[in-house]
Design an enzyme around this catalytic site. Structure first.
Site, mmCIF file in Angstrom:
data_model
loop_
_atom_site.group_PDB
_atom_site.id
_atom_site.type_symbol
_atom_site.label_atom_id
_atom_site.label_comp_id
_atom_site.label_asym_id
_atom_site.label_seq_id
_atom_site.Cartn_x
_atom_site.Cartn_y
_atom_site.Cartn_z
ATOM 1 N N LYS A 69 0.711 19.371 0.583
ATOM 2 C CA LYS A 69 1.971 19.111 -0.288
ATOM 3 C C LYS A 69 1.818 18.034 -1.256
ATOM 4 C CE LYS A 69 6.011 17.144 0.322
ATOM 5 N NZ LYS A 69 6.218 16.478 -1.187
ATOM 6 N N SER B 107 4.954 6.099 2.692
ATOM 7 C CA SER B 107 5.774 4.933 2.892
ATOM 8 C C SER B 107 5.869 4.865 4.264
ATOM 9 C CB SER B 107 7.114 5.200 2.617
ATOM 10 O OG SER B 107 8.078 5.945 3.437
ATOM 11 N N THR B 108 5.956 3.660 4.902
ATOM 12 C CA THR B 108 5.891 3.338 6.356
ATOM 13 C C THR B 108 7.038 4.005 7.019
ATOM 14 O OG1 THR B 108 4.479 1.205 6.082
ATOM 15 C CG2 THR B 108 5.944 1.309 7.951
ATOM 16 N N GLU C 212 7.763 -4.369 0.680
ATOM 17 C CA GLU C 212 6.683 -3.901 -0.500
ATOM 18 C C GLU C 212 7.521 -3.187 -1.539
ATOM 19 O OE1 GLU C 212 4.879 0.284 0.646
ATOM 20 O OE2 GLU C 212 2.892 -0.550 -0.377
#
Lengths: 309, 480
Positions: free
Chosen positions: B186, B239-240, B391
Site C-alpha cells: 500500500k 511514523s512511530t 520529529e
C-alpha cells in the site's frame, strides 16, 4: 534431606533461605511475601501434592523495577567489556557449575520430577551450554557483521551491538537447562537481564544466581526474580527502560498480552516457540537481542590536497 | 527564490513531456488494473501547484481481501521457482527502471514535490540499484548465513510512506521477491503514482500475476492489510505512533514484523571539524527532501567554541538555497508533500518560538500556490524544547551546543529515537569512539544521508526494528 545412620540420631540438616538476586545482592522480596515450592513428581504434578522444598520469595512489581534499575546500571560496563572478557566470564560460570554439579542434580530432580540420571543429563547439558555460548562472545560480530561494499568512497561497516536491558521469562517446564538456554545468549552479547524464574520450579534459578555471583559476572548483569510470572512480567513488559523481552515462559494468552504492552516502547520481542533445549541451539537467541549499527567512514583520497572527504 | 544577486539563475525546468499520466488509475491486483470494490476514488495532487494529477482507485477492506488472495495464490509457484529464475525477473525490473528512470523521476517529482535533482540523482539510481542488488541474492540464499535452504514467509503486507515513494517500494519489494515471497503493497495516499507505474513495469517484465499487488489507499486499507490473517509478514515504514499500533495488531500472531519509524538524528560538529564541509553536511542532513526524511539530522549539536563561526557560515549557505519549482534542475528545496504535513511543520515551528527558541530563516519568497516552508533554523534550543524532542519531518533545524565529547554523546542519545547520527571531526579516533557510544542504527562520519543497497539501514529504540538493505535485509523475509 536427612539420612538415617545406624544408632545415631539423624543430623538435622541446614535449610537454605532462597532469595532473589538483584544488583549482585541477595535480597528478600521487598513485599516480604513468600510462596511454597514443592517437588514435582509424575504422580503429583499439582501444587501442594509434592514434598515441601522451600519458601521462595514472591517478587513484587517493585522488585521488578529495582531489578531493571540494577540491570540498566550494569549495562554500560558489561556491554563495554571486551568480547574476550565476557567469554571468559561465561566459561567461569560453567566451571563453577561443574563444581556444584551434585547440588544442581538434586535440585533439578526435585524441581522437575526427574530421576537422578535424567537430572544429571540436564545439568551436564546446561553446563555445556554455558561453554557453547562462552565461545560465541567473540565470534558473533564476525558472523553477523562486516563491511558493506557501497558504491562510493566510504568504508561502510555493520557491527552488532547489544539491545540493552532484556526481560527474560524463563521456560516454565525446563527450569534449569531451559533457563540457562535463554539467559546465556542474552548476556553473551553484552545485554543485561532481568530473569523471571519458572513459577513452580524456581529453586534451580535461585541457586544459579549464587553461581553467577561467584563467577565474575558483574552484579546487575543477571537479576533473578521468583514468583508469579504474570505478576512480575506485566510491569517489565510495560517498563520504558526495558529494551527487549523474551517470552519463552509465557503461555499463549499471557504472551499476547505482554507483546501488546511491549509495543508501547517498541521492545524487541521474542515470542514463545517450541524448543527442545537438549538440541544444540542456533544463533537466533543471540541475534534476537542485537542491533545492527552501520557506520559510514570516508576513505578520502590521497591525491587531494588538504582535507580529504 | 533566494535574492542574492550572484545566484540569479534562469529557469531550467525538466520537461514534463517524458511522462504520460493517465486521468485515472485502478488498483493493481492479480496482474490487472481494477476498480475498487466499492468504486471509491481519490485525487492525487502535485504539492507544488495543487494541480490534480490523476484520480486513483481507493482500496478498502474488500480489495485487501482480493489482493491477499491473489498473492497467496501466486505464492506457491513463485516460491517454488528456482532462485536463478526469480533473479532474472528482478534483474529485468532493475533494467526497466533504469531505462525509464527519467520518466519515473519526473513523475515522482510531480507527485511528491521533491526537487528533480534529488529524484534524478538519488531516488531513481538507488531504486534501480536496490533491485539489482537483491536480484543477485535470489539464487544465493543458501550462502546468506541463515542456514541451508532458508524458506520464504509467504504473503508480505507492506505499507510505505510518501517521502521516498518509489525508493521505499524498492526497499520493500526487492528483498521480498528475491526470497520468494509475494507482496501486497500500500503506497501512501498522497503519492500513489510511482507505485502504479511500477505495476506497469512488473507487466513489462512479465512478472507472474499476483506476485506484486498494489493497493493505493488510506490508513484504513493499511490497517486492514496488516491485520489480515493470511498475511505472514508485515513491513512498515512511517511514523512511530502508527508503528506501535501495528506492533499491537500483530501481537499474539506468528506474523514477522519489521518497522522503520521516526527519528531525531543528532549531527555532531566538533571544534576541529572542517567548517565548510560540515556546513554542506548539515544542509544535506536537514534540507534533503525538505527534511521529510526519517533519518534527517534534525538536531545540530555544535561544540560551543565554534558555534558562532559555524552558524554564520550555515546562515550564509542557507541564503543561497533555491526554493521553488521542483522540476527546475536548479531547485534545492521543493514543496512540502501535503497541506496536512505543512500544517504539522508550521505548528511545531510556532511551538518552538512559543517555548523561547530563536527562529531564523533566510530571505525566501514562497510560491503563491502549493505547500511551501522556508528553510528554518532554531537557536537557543534546549533539550526540553519540543523542537528538540519531536520529529518535525520538515526543513527545520534545531541547534544545541555542547562542551565535551561526553556531553555531545549524552545529548545525542537523549531521545526516544535511535535511527541516525552524524559526526564531524578531523580526528579518526574520536569518530570511532563517539560512533561506538551513539545508540543509533546508521552513523555518518564527515558525511550525511548516504544510502546504498548493500548497507543495512534501520533503527535502535523507538525508531523501529529490523534492517533494510544488504545481507541483513534478507532476514526480514525469511523464515529464520
Amino acid at each position: 534431606m536427612s539420612e538415617k545412620t545406624e544408632k545415631t540420631e539423624p543430623r538435622l540438616s541446614v535449610f537454605k533461605t532462597y532469595k532473589l538476586y538483584v544488583g549482585g545482592k541477595f535480597p528478600r522480596s521487598e513485599s516480604g511475601r513468600v510462596y511454597e515450592v514443592t517437588t514435582q513428581t509424575s504422580a503429583a504434578g499439582a501444587a501442594g501434592k509434592g514434598k515441601w522444598l522451600a519458601n521462595a520469595p514472591l517478587a513484587s512489581r517493585k522488585d521488578a523495577r529495582d531489578a531493571v534499575v540494577a540491570a540498566r546500571k550494569a549495562f554500560g560496563g558489561w556491554s563495554g567489556a571486551t568480547a574476550y572478557n565476557r567469554g571468559q566470564v561465561l566459561y567461569r560460570v560453567a566451571e563453577m557449575l561443574e563444581g556444584r554439579r551434585e547440588q544442581f542434580v538434586r535440585e533439578v530432580a526435585d524441581a522437575e520430577g526427574l530421576s537422578k540420571a535424567k537430572a544429571a543429563a540436564v545439568v551436564d547439558a546446561a553446563i555445556d551450554r554455558w561453554v557453547w555460548y562462552a565461545g560465541w562472545t567473540d565470534k558473533i560480530a564476525q558472523v553477523t557483521g562486516g563491511a558493506n561494499p557501497v558504491a562510493g568512497p566510504f568504508f561502510n561497516l555493520s557491527s552488532p551491538e547489544p539491545t540493552g536491558v532484556v526481560a527474560v521469562l524463563a521456560p516454565q517446564k525446563s527450569s534449569f537447562l531451559g533457563l540457562v538456554s535463554v539467559v546465556a545468549p542474552v548476556i553473551a552479547t553484552g545485554n543485561t537481564a532481568v530473569v523471571i524464574a519458572s513459577e513452580k520450579s524456581p529453586l534451580p534459578a535461585l541457586s544459579l544466581a549464587e553461581v553467577l555471583a561467584t563467577s565474575d559476572v558483574p552484579g546487575g548483569v543477571v537479576n533473578v526474580l521468583s514468583g508469579r510470572t504474570a505478576e512480575i512480567a506485566a510491569p517489565l513488559a510495560a517498563h520504558q527502560d526495558v529494551n527487549a523481552i523474551d517470552l519463552a515462559g509465557a503461555d499463549e494468552a499471557l504472551a499476547k498480552e505482554l507483546e501488546i504492552a511491549a509495543a508501547d516502547n517498541l521492545k524487541r520481542t521474542l515470542r514463545p516457540q517450541a524448543v527442545d533445549y537438549f538440541d544444540t541451539p542456533g544463533i537466533d537467541r543471540l541475534t534476537a537481542f542485537l542491533e545492527t549499527k552501520t557506520v559510514w567512514h570516508p576513505t578520502g583520497s590521497l591525491g587531494a590536497s588538504g582535507s580529504s572527504y | 527564490m533566494a535574492s542574492a544577486s550572484a545566484f540569479e539563475y534562469a529557469p531550467a525546468p525538466e520537461s514534463r513531456a517524458v511522462v504520460d499520466i493517465a486521468p485515472s488509475y485502478g488498483l493493481f491486483i492479480d496482474g490487472e488494473f481494477v476498480e475498487a470494490a466499492d468504486g471509491k476514488v481519490f485525487k492525487t495532487v502535485s504539492p507544488s501547484t495543487e494541480e490534480v494529477l490523476s484520480e486513483v482507485a481507493q482500496a478498502g477492506a474488500e480489495d485487501v481481501e482480493r489482493a491477499v488472495k491473489a498473492a497467496r495464490k501466486a505464492f506457491a509457484k513463485w516460491s517454488a521457482l528456482p532462485g536463478s529464475e526469480r533473479a532474472k525477473y528482478l534483474f529485468r525490473i532493475a533494467r526497466i527502471i533504469q531505462e525509464r528512470s527519467r520518466e519515473l523521476a519526473v513523475l515522482e517529482t510531480l507527485d511528491n514535490g521533491k526537487p528533480i535533482k534529488e529524484t534524478r540523482d538519488a531516488d531513481l539510481p538507488l531504486v534501480a540499484g536496490h533491485f539489482f542488488y537483491y536480484a543477485g541474492w535470489a539464487d544465493k540464499l543458501d550462502h546468506a548465513g541463515f542456514g541451508a535452504n532458508p524458506k520464504p514467509l509467504g504473503v508480505a503486507g507492506q505499507v510505505i510512506p510518501w517521502n521516498f515513494p518509489l525508493l521505499m517500494l524498492a526497499w520493500k519489494i526487492a528483498p521480498a521477491l528475491a526470497t520468494g515471497n509475494t507482496v501486497v503493497l500500500k503506497p501512501a495516499e498522497t503519492t500513489p503514482l510511482s507505485a502504479l507505474f511500477f505495476a506497469d513495469i512488473c507487466r513489462q517484465a512479465g512478472l507472474p500475476k499476483g506476485v506484486v499487488n498494489i493497493l493505493p489507499g488510506y490508513g484504513d486499507a493499511g490497517a486492514a492489510l496488516v491485520a489480515h490473517p493470511d498475511v505472514n509478514k508485515v513491513a512498515f515504514t512511517g511514523s512511530t505512533a502508527v508503528g506501535k499500533e501495528i506492533a499491537r495488531t500483530v501481537a499474539g500472531t506468528r506474523k514477522k514484523l519489521t518497522l522503520e519509524l521516526g527519528g531525531k538524528g543528532a549531527n555532531i560538529v566538533f571544534d576541529d571539524a572542517p567548517i565548510d564541509q560540515a556546513v554542506e553536511g548539515i544542509v544535506t542532513g536537514i534540507f534533503f527532501n525538505q527534511g521529510q526524511v526519517c533519518c534527517a539530522g534534525s538536531r545540530l549539536l555544535v561544540q560551543e567554541s565554534v558555534q558562532d563561526e559555524l552558524l554564520d557560515s550555515l546562515k550564509r549557505r542557507l541564503s543561497t538555497l533555491r526554493l521553488g519549482d521542483p522540476l527546475d534542475k536548479n531547485t534545492d528545496i521543493g514543496a512540502i508533500n501535503s497541506a496536512e504535513q505543512l500544517a504539522r511543520i508550521t505548528a511545531l515551528a510556532e511551538q518552538g518560538e512559543a517555548e523561547g527558541a530563536e527562529r531564523w530563516s533566510p530571505a525566501c519568497e514562497l510560491p503563491s500556490s502549493g505547500y511551501w516552508f522556508a528553510p528554518t533554523l532554531f537557536t537557543n534550543v534546549t533539550q526540553a524544547h519540543t523542537i528538540a524532542r519531536d520529529e518535525i519531518f520538515g526543513p527545520v533545524l534545531s541547534v544545541l551546543t555542547f562542551r565535551t565529547p561526553d556531553e555531545a554523546v549524552a545529548k545525542a542519545n537523549n531521545t526516544q529515537y535511535g535511527l541516525s547520527a552524524g559526526i564531524w571531526t578531523e580526528k579518526g579516533s574520536r569518530i570511532l569512539a563517539v560512533a561506538s557510544k551513539l545508540r543509533a542504527g546508521v552513523i555518518w562520519s564527515n558525511t550525511f544521508n548516504k544510502f546504498d543497497p548493500t548497507s543495512p539501514f534501520g533503527g535502535y529504540k523507538e525508531s523501529g526494528f529490523g534492517r533494510e538493505g544488504g545481507r541483513h535485509g534478507l532476514e526480514a523475509y525469511l523464515d529464520v
